[in-house]
Design a protein around this motif. Structure first.
Motif, PDB file in Angstrom:
ATOM      1  N   ILE A 110       0.866  -1.178   0.000  1.00 43.25           N
ATOM      2  CA  ILE A 110       0.000   0.000   0.000  1.00 43.25           C
ATOM      3  C   ILE A 110       0.903   1.229   0.000  1.00 43.25           C
ATOM      4  O   ILE A 110       1.696   1.427   0.927  1.00 43.25           O
ATOM      5  N   THR A 111       0.815   2.021  -1.046  1.00 45.05           N
ATOM      6  CA  THR A 111       1.695   3.186  -1.182  1.00 45.05           C
ATOM      7  C   THR A 111       0.922   4.501  -1.253  1.00 45.05           C
ATOM      8  O   THR A 111       1.501   5.543  -1.556  1.00 45.05           O
ATOM      9  N   SER A 112      -0.377   4.429  -1.000  1.00 46.20           N
ATOM     10  CA  SER A 112      -1.203   5.632  -0.918  1.00 46.20           C
ATOM     11  C   SER A 112      -2.381   5.302  -0.005  1.00 46.20           C
ATOM     12  O   SER A 112      -2.688   4.131   0.199  1.00 46.20           O
ATOM     13  N   PRO A 113      -3.050   6.297   0.555  1.00 48.48           N
ATOM     14  CA  PRO A 113      -4.165   6.023   1.471  1.00 48.48           C
ATOM     15  C   PRO A 113      -5.442   5.633   0.720  1.00 48.48           C
ATOM     16  O   PRO A 113      -6.435   6.360   0.716  1.00 48.48           O
ATOM     17  N   GLN A 114      -5.396   4.471   0.084  1.00 51.25           N
ATOM     18  CA  GLN A 114      -6.574   3.959  -0.624  1.00 51.25           C
ATOM     19  C   GLN A 114      -6.449   2.453  -0.778  1.00 51.25           C
ATOM     20  O   GLN A 114      -5.360   1.931  -1.040  1.00 51.25           O
ATOM     21  N   PHE A 115      -7.583   1.739  -0.630  1.00 53.04           N
ATOM     22  CA  PHE A 115      -7.637   0.301  -0.862  1.00 53.04           C
ATOM     23  C   PHE A 115      -8.387   0.046  -2.165  1.00 53.04           C
ATOM     24  O   PHE A 115      -8.328   0.823  -3.099  1.00 53.04           O
ATOM     25  N   TYR A 116      -9.083  -1.041  -2.214  1.00 48.76           N
ATOM     26  CA  TYR A 116      -9.850  -1.449  -3.392  1.00 48.76           C
ATOM     27  C   TYR A 116     -11.259  -1.800  -2.936  1.00 48.76           C
ATOM     28  O   TYR A 116     -11.540  -1.852  -1.736  1.00 48.76           O
ATOM     29  N   SER A 117     -12.137  -2.081  -3.884  1.00 51.00           N
ATOM     30  CA  SER A 117     -13.512  -2.435  -3.526  1.00 51.00           C
ATOM     31  C   SER A 117     -14.210  -3.047  -4.726  1.00 51.00           C
ATOM     32  O   SER A 117     -13.637  -3.135  -5.825  1.00 51.00           O
ATOM     33  N   ALA A 118     -15.462  -3.443  -4.523  1.00 57.18           N
ATOM     34  CA  ALA A 118     -16.261  -4.035  -5.599  1.00 57.18           C
ATOM     35  C   ALA A 118     -16.678  -3.013  -6.636  1.00 57.18           C
ATOM     36  O   ALA A 118     -17.078  -3.387  -7.745  1.00 57.18           O
ATOM     37  N   GLY A 119     -16.580  -1.722  -6.304  1.00 58.43           N
ATOM     38  CA  GLY A 119     -17.086  -0.700  -7.214  1.00 58.43           C
ATOM     39  C   GLY A 119     -16.044   0.175  -7.854  1.00 58.43           C
ATOM     40  O   GLY A 119     -16.372   1.000  -8.712  1.00 58.43           O
ATOM     41  N   HIS A 120     -14.763   0.025  -7.472  1.00 55.37           N
ATOM     42  CA  HIS A 120     -13.713   0.890  -8.007  1.00 55.37           C
ATOM     43  C   HIS A 120     -13.073   0.218  -9.216  1.00 55.37           C
ATOM     44  O   HIS A 120     -12.431  -0.828  -9.093  1.00 55.37           O
ATOM     45  N   THR A 121     -13.233   0.807 -10.395  1.00 52.39           N
ATOM     46  CA  THR A 121     -12.767   0.197 -11.645  1.00 52.39           C
ATOM     47  C   THR A 121     -11.535   0.866 -12.237  1.00 52.39           C
ATOM     48  O   THR A 121     -10.914   0.315 -13.150  1.00 52.39           O
ATOM     49  N   ASP A 122     -11.156   2.027 -11.751  1.00 58.68           N
ATOM     50  CA  ASP A 122     -10.060   2.756 -12.385  1.00 58.68           C
ATOM     51  C   ASP A 122      -8.716   2.043 -12.271  1.00 58.68           C
ATOM     52  O   ASP A 122      -7.869   2.176 -13.156  1.00 58.68           O
ATOM     53  N   ASP A 123      -8.498   1.289 -11.210  1.00 55.98           N
ATOM     54  CA  ASP A 123      -7.230   0.557 -11.101  1.00 55.98           C
ATOM     55  C   ASP A 123      -7.110  -0.471 -12.224  1.00 55.98           C
ATOM     56  O   ASP A 123      -6.062  -0.595 -12.871  1.00 55.98           O
ATOM     57  N   PHE A 124      -8.176  -1.209 -12.466  1.00 56.67           N
ATOM     58  CA  PHE A 124      -8.164  -2.177 -13.562  1.00 56.67           C
ATOM     59  C   PHE A 124      -8.019  -1.466 -14.900  1.00 56.67           C
ATOM     60  O   PHE A 124      -7.299  -1.924 -15.792  1.00 56.67           O
ATOM     61  N   ARG A 125      -8.680  -0.345 -15.037  1.00 51.65           N
ATOM     62  CA  ARG A 125      -8.610   0.430 -16.282  1.00 51.65           C
ATOM     63  C   ARG A 125      -7.160   0.830 -16.582  1.00 51.65           C
ATOM     64  O   ARG A 125      -6.702   0.745 -17.726  1.00 51.65           O
ATOM     65  N   GLN A 126      -6.435   1.242 -15.564  1.00 48.02           N
ATOM     66  CA  GLN A 126      -5.041   1.641 -15.761  1.00 48.02           C
ATOM     67  C   GLN A 126      -4.151   0.442 -16.058  1.00 48.02           C
ATOM     68  O   GLN A 126      -3.200   0.536 -16.847  1.00 48.02           O
ATOM     69  N   ALA A 127      -4.457  -0.700 -15.453  1.00 52.39           N
ATOM     70  CA  ALA A 127      -3.721  -1.920 -15.779  1.00 52.39           C
ATOM     71  C   ALA A 127      -3.921  -2.291 -17.249  1.00 52.39           C
ATOM     72  O   ALA A 127      -2.980  -2.725 -17.932  1.00 52.39           O
ATOM     73  N   ILE A 128      -5.126  -2.094 -17.745  1.00 56.03           N
ATOM     74  CA  ILE A 128      -5.414  -2.385 -19.154  1.00 56.03           C
ATOM     75  C   ILE A 128      -4.651  -1.438 -20.070  1.00 56.03           C
ATOM     76  O   ILE A 128      -4.212  -1.835 -21.162  1.00 56.03           O
ATOM     77  N   PHE A 129      -4.455  -0.183 -19.655  1.00 56.08           N
ATOM     78  CA  PHE A 129      -3.599   0.722 -20.445  1.00 56.08           C
ATOM     79  C   PHE A 129      -2.244   0.062 -20.694  1.00 56.08           C
ATOM     80  O   PHE A 129      -1.727   0.049 -21.813  1.00 56.08           O
ATOM     81  N   TYR A 130      -1.660  -0.454 -19.635  1.00 55.93           N
ATOM     82  CA  TYR A 130      -0.315  -1.030 -19.723  1.00 55.93           C
ATOM     83  C   TYR A 130      -0.310  -2.317 -20.551  1.00 55.93           C
ATOM     84  O   TYR A 130       0.533  -2.492 -21.443  1.00 55.93           O
ATOM     85  N   ILE A 131      -1.240  -3.217 -20.279  1.00 54.61           N
ATOM     86  CA  ILE A 131      -1.281  -4.502 -20.988  1.00 54.61           C
ATOM     87  C   ILE A 131      -1.524  -4.277 -22.478  1.00 54.61           C
ATOM     88  O   ILE A 131      -0.903  -4.921 -23.335  1.00 54.61           O
ATOM     89  N   SER A 132      -2.420  -3.344 -22.803  1.00 53.61           N
ATOM     90  CA  SER A 132      -2.723  -3.043 -24.206  1.00 53.61           C
ATOM     91  C   SER A 132      -1.515  -2.467 -24.933  1.00 53.61           C
ATOM     92  O   SER A 132      -1.320  -2.711 -26.125  1.00 53.61           O
ATOM     93  N   THR A 133      -0.719  -1.703 -24.223  1.00 54.02           N
ATOM     94  CA  THR A 133       0.483  -1.123 -24.819  1.00 54.02           C
ATOM     95  C   THR A 133       1.574  -2.166 -25.000  1.00 54.02           C
ATOM     96  O   THR A 133       2.295  -2.178 -26.003  1.00 54.02           O
TER      97      THR A 133
END
Length: 443
Positions: free
Chosen positions: A160-183
């Protein structure tokens, strides 16, 4: 064996297609136009076959408990290479790629992109049961694909490197991972598969992206769908509360393992919520969510929420099924003790196919293996057939995606410049059977 143990006799899976199914182009022995329903009926025969649970795991409770307590250390052994992604908000994701040596694979080989369950990671047996055969070479009976597991913040050894976890409703982390995988693999079809909480995130992501979704298809397993209804059902019975408290304590234990990191920002609302959450004793999931997830489960807006109920209303995925615009297969079990409310109508969406097995529990689907007393997961057969059908048989007209560019060292999508990721490390080798200390697997 079924005549000796009639309670294990499988019933044919209920497969629900929309009134009008999307029309797609396929190429097998010829190029032709068929409905998505025809594609699934022809290319995914296991989905329509009976599932017979192992005779010693005849109901959803035993299937689910075996998923948690069973020894899977010698099965589906996988080695990953981890890439750490630093996000624009300072958070970190761990992307576990397999096979480690992919030099023999084509650049356009399909990639299975995985989102794990509530407190899991790439080590989970249900993840490995799918990825092991998906990534085996065709000469050994596999599909010959690549795979990557997107480990949520704080899960499976990700710091954990920032004051935030994950949840069932937060999609932006996955979205950013897809940026990288797609590239990294611009010509490879991406096949999404999500388990439990990860299935909810994946559903929401696919719906939010609509026609510009970068995934070729999605497979959703054990999704909790209506978070309000399913939490209410858990809390309404003694056995339901046992499951809920087990999951809630798992969340507390995971949060405790990151208190040192969170204590770096003692005045932050997320840190304060974390301190309150780790003081809870065997909380239900709702009690944990009401204390922490509603505050620390995503970025602002829309976080924080006033209550767990408000968070559930926002994060539930059943209500967004109508926005899905890619081939989408969801499988649940009717005897799942954790998820009992399943939206089989799928809002009539032509892209969505819903399936409900009679048995299987929560992420179990164990049937007897050829060796006495051993089990295997039935679910891998329809999932692998779905992967093959949507990656190799289905002909896909690539949408016009927004460009992904590097800005200040971060990969970001045009129009979404507040999001972005950069690689901080990519050499760590991960043994797929090694779980996380203090965290029950299988959830």
């Amino acid at each position: 064996m079924n005549f000796l143990f009639p309670w294990t006799s499988g019933r044919k899976t209920e497969v629900r297609h929309p009134p009008t199914s999307a029309v797609v182009t396929i190429r097998d022995y010829t190029t032709r136009r068929v409905s998505l329903r025809e594609l699934v009926e022809e290319k995914c025969p296991s989905l329509h076959a009976k599932f017979h649970p192992a005779w010693w795991l005849p109901n959803g409770h035993l299937q689910t408990l075996y998923c948690v307590l069973g020894d899977f250390s010698q099965r589906d052994r996988i080695v990953y290479k981890r890439t750490m992604l630093r996000l624009r908000d300072g958070g970190t994701l761990g992307l576990d790629f397999t096979p480690v040596d992919d030099s023999n694979l084509r650049p356009d080989a399909p990639i299975v992109v995985v989102l794990h369950g509530l407190t899991g990671g790439s080590y989970e047996s249900y993840v490995r049961a799918i990825l092991s055969p998906a990534c085996l070479p065709p000469s050994e009976g596999g599909l010959g694909y690549r795979a990557v597991v997107v480990n949520f913040r704080g899960c499976a050894g990700v710091p954990i490197t920032s004051p935030q976890f994950y949840s069932a409703g937060h999609t932006d982390d996955f979205r950013q991972a897809i940026f990288y995988i797609s590239t990294l693999f611009p010509d490879a079809p991406l096949l999404g598969v999500g388990f439990s909480l990860g299935a909810n995130v994946l559903t929401r992501y696919v719906a939010e992206e609509g026609q510009r979704c970068r995934l070729r298809s999605a497979c959703i397993l054990g999704c909790p769908w209506n978070l309000t209804a399913n939490n209410q059902r858990l809390d309404s019975s003694y056995i339901g509360q046992v499951y809920s408290k087990g999951m809630g304590q798992n969340l507390v234990n995971l949060l405790k393992s990151h208190l040192d990191s969170l204590s770096q920002t003692p005045d932050h609302d997320v840190t304060k919520a974390a301190m309150a959450a780790v003081a809870l004793s065997k909380p239900t999931v709702k009690e944990f969510d009401n204390t922490f997830t509603r505050v620390g489960g995503g970025s602002s807006p829309p976080w924080p929420f006033a209550s767990a109920a408000d968070y559930y209303e926002y994060a539930s995925s059943h209500k967004v099924l109508g926005d899905v615009r890619i081939p989408f297969l969801a499988i649940n079990a009717a005897d799942d003790p954790v998820v009992q409310d399943v939206p089989m109508d799928a809002k009539g969406n032509e892209w969505v196919i819903m399936a409900l097995t009679s048995h299987g529990g929560h992420l179990g689907w164990f049937e007897a293996d050829d060796s006495w007393g051993q089990v295997r997961r039935w679910i891998k057969r329809p999932v692998l057939e779905w992967f093959h059908a949507t990656a190799e048989v289905l002909q896909w007209e690539r949408p016009q995606y927004p460009d992904i560019r590097e800005v200040d060292g971060y990969l970001t999508e045009v129009g979404r410049e507040t999001l972005g990721c950069m690689v901080t490390d990519k050499e760590q080798i991960i043994r797929g059977t090694e779980g996380q200390a203090g965290i029950m697997a299988g959830l």
